[in-house]
Design a protein around this motif. Structure first.
Motif, mmCIF file in Angstrom:
data_model
loop_
_atom_site.group_PDB
_atom_site.id
_atom_site.type_symbol
_atom_site.label_atom_id
_atom_site.label_comp_id
_atom_site.label_asym_id
_atom_site.label_seq_id
_atom_site.Cartn_x
_atom_site.Cartn_y
_atom_site.Cartn_z
ATOM 1 N N HIS A 112 39.570 60.093 83.327
ATOM 2 C CA HIS A 112 39.764 61.413 82.732
ATOM 3 C C HIS A 112 41.123 61.915 83.181
ATOM 4 N N ALA A 114 42.560 64.588 84.023
ATOM 5 C CA ALA A 114 42.414 65.972 84.475
ATOM 6 C C ALA A 114 43.507 66.307 85.479
ATOM 7 N N SER A 115 43.914 67.572 85.484
ATOM 8 C CA SER A 115 44.904 68.019 86.453
ATOM 9 C C SER A 115 44.257 68.103 87.841
ATOM 10 N N SER A 118 42.258 71.267 88.076
ATOM 11 C CA SER A 118 40.962 71.176 87.397
ATOM 12 C C SER A 118 39.959 70.397 88.239
ATOM 13 N N ASN A 130 34.976 69.121 82.113
ATOM 14 C CA ASN A 130 35.349 69.594 80.772
ATOM 15 C C ASN A 130 35.261 71.112 80.664
ATOM 16 N N GLU A 133 38.416 72.356 82.449
ATOM 17 C CA GLU A 133 39.613 72.076 81.650
ATOM 18 C C GLU A 133 39.715 73.035 80.457
ATOM 19 N N GLU A 134 38.575 73.312 79.803
ATOM 20 C CA GLU A 134 38.564 74.253 78.678
ATOM 21 C C GLU A 134 38.978 75.649 79.143
#
Length: 195
Positions: A112, A114-115, A118, A130, A133-134
């Protein structure tokens, strides 16, 4: 949520189940904000409730609040965004905690993109990456002026809000038209399928 709690209070009374801490001489609620609002609407201003006081750190407060909100049927975009924002602020103020959680999450989120922020927030709150992230994508869109914060946070849940954000990104529409769409979603005139 408040309407459901008011109905429950009418049927069974108010259960004193608010958890808080004494913070600089003030009572700071870890969870139960909706319960307090329901009590304000149900009882006269002199009604008193008991509060369970605990010795809680800032980290404890965030984790309790996030867990309690996560247990709700559906969290509002406002609650999700505010929880993510407050958690990132806490982690940035506590670099050791941020680093520790970030490293632990890297192993869990393989594949994934992702930062680090996050991953750290998701790990700290034990939330799905998720969802976090959203929330970050939404906050960036708000900062850029692509989405109106008040308008977005009126939407009933993150699934609907995410679809709304993506549609606005693909097809920018005037503010008046966006307000009409939000109103239609909130009043049930436009149905949104949950995925």
């Amino acid at each position: 949520k408040v309407a459901k709690l008011r109905s429950s209070i009418k049927r069974t009374g108010f259960w004193d189940n608010l958890v808080a801490r004494d913070y600089k001489g003030q009572i700071q609620i870890a969870y139960g904000h909706h319960r307090i609002e329901a009590c304000k609407q149900e009882f006269d201003p002199n009604y008193e409730i008991d509060v369970i006081l605990k010795d809680l750190t800032d980290a404890d407060m965030l984790k309790i609040m996030a867990a309690e909100n996560d247990a709700m049927d559906v969290m509002s975009p406002m609650v999700i965004n505010e929880t993510v924002r407050a958690t990132l602020e806490f982690l940035n103020d506590n670099p050791d905690e941020h680093q520790k959680v970030s490293h632990a999450e890297k192993g869990k989120v393989r594949g994934h993109n992702a930062s680090v922020d996050s991953m750290a927030v998701a790990g700290f709150l034990d939330w799905n990456i998720n969802r976090v992230e959203e929330a970050f994508a939404t906050m960036r869109a708000m900062e850029a002026g692509d989405i109106d914060k008040d308008e977005y946070e009126q939407l009933p849940n993150q699934t609907v809000a995410s679809k709304y954000r993506q549609e606005i990104k693909k097809n920018p529409i005037p503010k008046e038209a966006r307000e009409a769409v939000v109103h239609s979603i909130r009043t049930g005139q436009i149905g949104v399928r949950h995925v």
